[in-house]
Design a protein around this motif. Sequence first.
Motif, PDB file in Angstrom:
ATOM      1  N   ALA A   1      53.206  49.908  33.480  1.00 15.31           N
ATOM      2  CA  ALA A   1      52.385  48.862  34.096  1.00 15.31           C
ATOM      3  C   ALA A   1      50.970  48.837  33.522  1.00 15.31           C
ATOM      4  CB  ALA A   1      52.317  49.083  35.609  1.00 15.31           C
ATOM      5  N   PHE A   2      50.626  49.860  32.738  1.00 14.41           N
ATOM      6  CA  PHE A   2      49.268  49.967  32.193  1.00 14.41           C
ATOM      7  C   PHE A   2      49.208  49.661  30.703  1.00 14.41           C
ATOM      8  CE2 PHE A   2      49.213  52.332  36.080  1.00 14.41           C
ATOM      9  CZ  PHE A   2      47.933  52.209  36.579  1.00 14.41           C
ATOM     10  N   VAL A   3      50.358  49.510  30.060  1.00 15.25           N
ATOM     11  CA  VAL A   3      50.362  49.243  28.625  1.00 15.25           C
ATOM     12  C   VAL A   3      50.664  47.768  28.372  1.00 15.25           C
ATOM     13  CG1 VAL A   3      51.156  51.595  28.186  1.00 15.25           C
ATOM     14  CG2 VAL A   3      52.813  49.744  28.240  1.00 15.25           C
ATOM     15  N   PRO A   4      50.177  47.206  27.266  1.00 14.34           N
ATOM     16  CA  PRO A   4      50.529  45.823  26.938  1.00 14.34           C
ATOM     17  C   PRO A   4      52.047  45.682  26.828  1.00 14.34           C
ATOM     18  CG  PRO A   4      48.718  46.604  25.563  1.00 14.34           C
ATOM     19  CD  PRO A   4      49.240  47.801  26.290  1.00 14.34           C
ATOM     20  N   ALA A   5      52.561  44.548  27.261  1.00 17.81           N
ATOM     21  CA  ALA A   5      54.014  44.331  27.312  1.00 17.81           C
ATOM     22  C   ALA A   5      54.746  44.665  26.015  1.00 17.81           C
ATOM     23  CB  ALA A   5      54.303  42.891  27.730  1.00 17.81           C
ATOM     24  N   PRO A   6      54.209  44.326  24.845  1.00 18.75           N
ATOM     25  CA  PRO A   6      54.952  44.633  23.613  1.00 18.75           C
ATOM     26  C   PRO A   6      55.148  46.132  23.362  1.00 18.75           C
ATOM     27  CG  PRO A   6      53.269  42.964  23.209  1.00 18.75           C
ATOM     28  CD  PRO A   6      53.008  43.520  24.567  1.00 18.75           C
ATOM     29  N   PHE A   7      54.358  46.969  24.075  1.00 15.27           N
ATOM     30  CA  PHE A   7      54.429  48.417  23.849  1.00 15.27           C
ATOM     31  C   PHE A   7      55.063  49.156  25.025  1.00 15.27           C
ATOM     32  CE2 PHE A   7      50.873  46.793  21.374  1.00 15.27           C
ATOM     33  CZ  PHE A   7      51.141  47.316  20.111  1.00 15.27           C
ATOM     34  N   ALA A   8      55.727  48.424  25.921  1.00 16.71           N
ATOM     35  CA  ALA A   8      56.285  49.035  27.131  1.00 16.71           C
ATOM     36  C   ALA A   8      57.218  50.205  26.816  1.00 16.71           C
ATOM     37  CB  ALA A   8      57.021  47.984  27.965  1.00 16.71           C
TER      38      ALA A   8
ATOM     39  N   GLN B   1      40.948  47.384  37.743  1.00 14.10           N
ATOM     40  CA  GLN B   1      40.823  47.200  39.189  1.00 14.10           C
ATOM     41  C   GLN B   1      42.027  46.453  39.749  1.00 14.10           C
ATOM     42  OE1 GLN B   1      38.074  48.309  41.446  1.00 14.10           O
ATOM     43  NE2 GLN B   1      40.001  48.036  42.542  1.00 14.10           N
ATOM     44  N   GLN B   2      42.502  45.468  39.024  1.00 19.03           N
ATOM     45  CA  GLN B   2      43.687  44.726  39.467  1.00 19.03           C
ATOM     46  C   GLN B   2      44.905  45.637  39.553  1.00 19.03           C
ATOM     47  OE1 GLN B   2      43.744  41.598  36.531  1.00 19.03           O
ATOM     48  NE2 GLN B   2      42.278  40.317  37.656  1.00 19.03           N
ATOM     49  N   ARG B   3      45.035  46.556  38.613  1.00 13.65           N
ATOM     50  CA  ARG B   3      46.166  47.492  38.646  1.00 13.65           C
ATOM     51  C   ARG B   3      46.042  48.455  39.827  1.00 13.65           C
ATOM     52  NH1 ARG B   3      44.951  47.679  32.700  1.00 13.65           N
ATOM     53  NH2 ARG B   3      46.446  46.238  31.741  1.00 13.65           N
ATOM     54  N   MET B   4      44.825  48.905  40.109  1.00 17.31           N
ATOM     55  CA  MET B   4      44.619  49.790  41.270  1.00 17.31           C
ATOM     56  C   MET B   4      45.011  49.068  42.557  1.00 17.31           C
ATOM     57  SD  MET B   4      43.564  52.425  39.682  1.00 17.31           S
ATOM     58  CE  MET B   4      42.826  52.735  38.074  1.00 17.31           C
ATOM     59  N   ASP B   5      44.588  47.814  42.666  1.00 20.30           N
ATOM     60  CA  ASP B   5      44.906  47.033  43.861  1.00 20.30           C
ATOM     61  C   ASP B   5      46.419  46.864  44.007  1.00 20.30           C
ATOM     62  OD1 ASP B   5      42.195  46.805  44.294  1.00 20.30           O
ATOM     63  OD2 ASP B   5      42.044  44.775  43.481  1.00 20.30           O
ATOM     64  N   ALA B   6      47.094  46.603  42.874  1.00 14.60           N
ATOM     65  CA  ALA B   6      48.544  46.400  42.914  1.00 14.60           C
ATOM     66  C   ALA B   6      49.273  47.667  43.356  1.00 14.60           C
ATOM     67  CB  ALA B   6      49.044  45.953  41.547  1.00 14.60           C
ATOM     68  N   LEU B   7      48.705  48.822  43.018  1.00 22.26           N
ATOM     69  CA  LEU B   7      49.319  50.101  43.395  1.00 22.26           C
ATOM     70  C   LEU B   7      48.841  50.600  44.753  1.00 22.26           C
ATOM     71  CD1 LEU B   7      49.125  51.953  39.951  1.00 22.26           C
ATOM     72  CD2 LEU B   7      51.198  51.138  41.093  1.00 22.26           C
ATOM     73  N   GLY B   8      47.904  49.881  45.373  1.00 22.59           N
ATOM     74  CA  GLY B   8      47.398  50.287  46.680  1.00 22.59           C
ATOM     75  C   GLY B   8      46.518  51.515  46.640  1.00 22.59           C
ATOM     76  N   LEU B   9      45.844  51.748  45.522  1.00 20.78           N
ATOM     77  CA  LEU B   9      44.986  52.927  45.376  1.00 20.78           C
ATOM     78  C   LEU B   9      43.563  52.570  45.808  1.00 20.78           C
ATOM     79  CD1 LEU B   9      46.345  54.234  41.966  1.00 20.78           C
ATOM     80  CD2 LEU B   9      46.727  55.231  44.227  1.00 20.78           C
ATOM     81  N   SER B  10      43.303  52.733  47.079  1.00 26.45           N
ATOM     82  CA  SER B  10      42.014  52.314  47.644  1.00 26.45           C
ATOM     83  C   SER B  10      40.906  53.352  47.445  1.00 26.45           C
ATOM     84  CB  SER B  10      42.176  52.031  49.140  1.00 26.45           C
ATOM     85  OG  SER B  10      42.654  53.173  49.822  1.00 26.45           O
TER      86      SER B  10
END
Length: 217
Positions: free
Chosen positions: A39-46, A119-128
């Motif tokens: 979820a943290f890497v660009p899609a082509p490098f998943a 920050q968007q990734r943190m929010d998506a994972l619920g890491l407050s």
Amino acid sequence: MKSGMIEKEGFAALVLRLRSEGISDLDLLTAVEQTPRSAFVPAPFAEDAYTSRTIPIDCGSFMEGADLTLRLLHRLQVKPGQRVLEIGTGSGFTAAVIARLAERVLTIDRYRTLATAAQQRMDALGLSNVVVRQADGSNGMPGEGTFDRIFVTAAFPSMPRFYAEQLTHGGSMVAPLMISDDACMMVRLTKTGSRFEREDLFPVPYLPIMPNVAAAL
């Protein structure tokens, strides 16, 4: 192959490689397992998310290979209840893993694009318990109190002694240090009184730290 299976197999292979190096910290490995690296890497490098390959991200930055990331986090030795400062948010992966181990994480990056996406990734994972900021990390974060751990992923040209005031007594900092014009060593600096005890860890491929905020990116 489905993405969930790729994630599981990639993580399993990473664990085997780490155990061969003597890294078997269950809390750390659990934190990584709970933080899907793809979820943290660009899609082509998943498919490379759990490999040792360096992965390019926005703003000319890069993600360290999974093996190096875990070697560094293992040396950082984050414990429950600690406050951690990270200089160089990048994709946000390391901050997200640290957040599952620590009480609070402040992570900063000079690039607005990277900070916003992280920050968007943190929010998506619920890491407050993670605070992401765009800021100049060349002098740390004066005025934010002290931290139990500081983790830096851009190299200092000389010993960053000004960080001593930002560490708690007995706190430690893991950071790259330029030891010549083209060689960089990861070091662990532990605060004892008003001075650092230095332990050289291993060579790393980091670039020198760049001061000032990149306002346009």
